[in-house]
Design a protein around this motif. Structure first.
Motif, short mmCIF file in Angstrom:
data_model
loop_
_atom_site.label_atom_id
_atom_site.label_comp_id
_atom_site.label_asym_id
_atom_site.label_seq_id
_atom_site.Cartn_x
_atom_site.Cartn_y
_atom_site.Cartn_z
N THR A 211 1.14 -1.08 -0.15
CA THR A 211 0.05 -0.05 0.01
C THR A 211 1.13 1.38 0.49
OG1 THR A 211 -2.12 -0.99 1.36
CG2 THR A 211 -1.87 1.43 1.07
N PRO A 212 0.81 1.99 -1.08
CA PRO A 212 1.69 3.43 -1.04
C PRO A 212 1.55 4.07 0.42
CG PRO A 212 -0.05 3.34 -2.58
CD PRO A 212 -0.33 2.28 -2.30
N THR B 25 2.77 8.01 2.47
CA THR B 25 2.68 9.07 2.07
C THR B 25 3.61 9.21 2.84
OG1 THR B 25 0.32 8.96 1.40
CG2 THR B 25 1.42 10.88 2.70
N SER B 26 5.06 10.99 2.84
CA SER B 26 5.65 11.04 4.01
C SER B 26 5.90 12.51 3.24
CB SER B 26 6.96 10.17 3.44
OG SER B 26 7.88 11.15 4.74
N GLN C 54 4.27 16.95 -0.09
CA GLN C 54 3.96 15.34 0.22
C GLN C 54 3.57 14.51 -1.07
OE1 GLN C 54 0.29 16.62 3.05
NE2 GLN C 54 1.76 15.14 4.33
N SER D 299 3.53 10.30 -2.49
CA SER D 299 3.01 8.88 -1.74
C SER D 299 4.27 8.02 -2.11
CB SER D 299 1.74 8.78 -2.51
OG SER D 299 0.95 7.60 -2.35
N PHE E 196 2.02 14.21 -4.64
CA PHE E 196 0.07 15.14 -4.89
C PHE E 196 -0.12 16.87 -4.39
CE2 PHE E 196 0.80 12.84 -0.84
CZ PHE E 196 0.03 13.29 0.50
#
Length: 213
Positions: free
Chosen positions: A174-175, A177-178, A192, A194, A211
């Protein structure tokens, strides 16, 4: 004396996947095709390979065996011919996967992405990027030198790259996020992204999709 000196076989990293005892057990099956019935004894691993080959080619195991028998000059050694066909089929499949799992494929994915995106090594080095990412860098960091959008560009992630890989492993890819910061000279830009695992086997790479850029 170290443990590795005492137990060298158990300490070293395994080079091949573990073999299950049932993979070696011979199985006798009757394969019918076109009115011809053939009794064949093969190790279970080869029956599994034949099944996968038949599924990928949208045919039956009987059709595969018939083709192998027709093209093998020594009809008395059909089982050997089937084993060789299985090995060749797996080798060809592996070669096709290697072609797909390449930097060229990563570049193609990045080019097709309309949002800023880039490929990242475990050392946080940007290896490839698309035009939207280049435009983002030029817009947010106009002092960044060079035409390729990477020279003197520094990248920091809120999550460490090993932690991202660990989360991908734990959550079925599952991707993740950071937050991230890119900088050039005295200028900084925070955003941010993904992150997903890139389709390469070695070395491990991340593909990052911005994104909110």
């Amino acid at each position: 004396m170290s443990d590795s000196a005492i137990r060298p076989d158990t300490a070293r990293e395994r080079l091949l996947p573990a073999l299950a005892a049932e993979d070696f057990g011979p199985e006798f099956r009757v394969v019918a095709r076109g009115g011809v019935r053939r009794g064949i004894r093969l190790e279970r691993a080869f029956w599994v390979s034949l099944k996968h080959m038949a599924e990928s080619r949208k045919c039956t195991i009987g059709m595969l065996v018939e083709e192998i028998a027709e093209h093998h000059p020594d009809q008395g050694n059909l089982t050997s011919a089937i084993r060789v066909a299985c090995m060749r089929g797996l080798a060809e499949e592996s070669m096709e996967l290697r072609k797909l799992a390449s930097i060229r494929t990563i570049n193609a994915i990045l080019v097709a992405c309309p949002s800023p995106a880039f490929a990242l090594s475990s050392s946080k080095k940007i290896l490839a990027f698309n035009t939207p990412f280049q435009q983002l860098v030029r817009r947010q960091l106009p002092s960044a030198p060079g035409e390729d959008g990477r020279q003197d560009l520094k990248l920091a992630l809120d999550l460490n790259v090993p932690d991202i890989f660990a989360r991908l492993d734990a959550n079925s890819e599952t991707p993740v996020t950071s937050g991230f910061v890119i900088g050039a000279g005295e200028r900084r830009y925070r955003g941010q992204l993904s992150a997903v695992r890139a389709p390469v086997t070695e070395p491990e790479l991340l593909m990052a999709f911005v994104f909110n850029g």
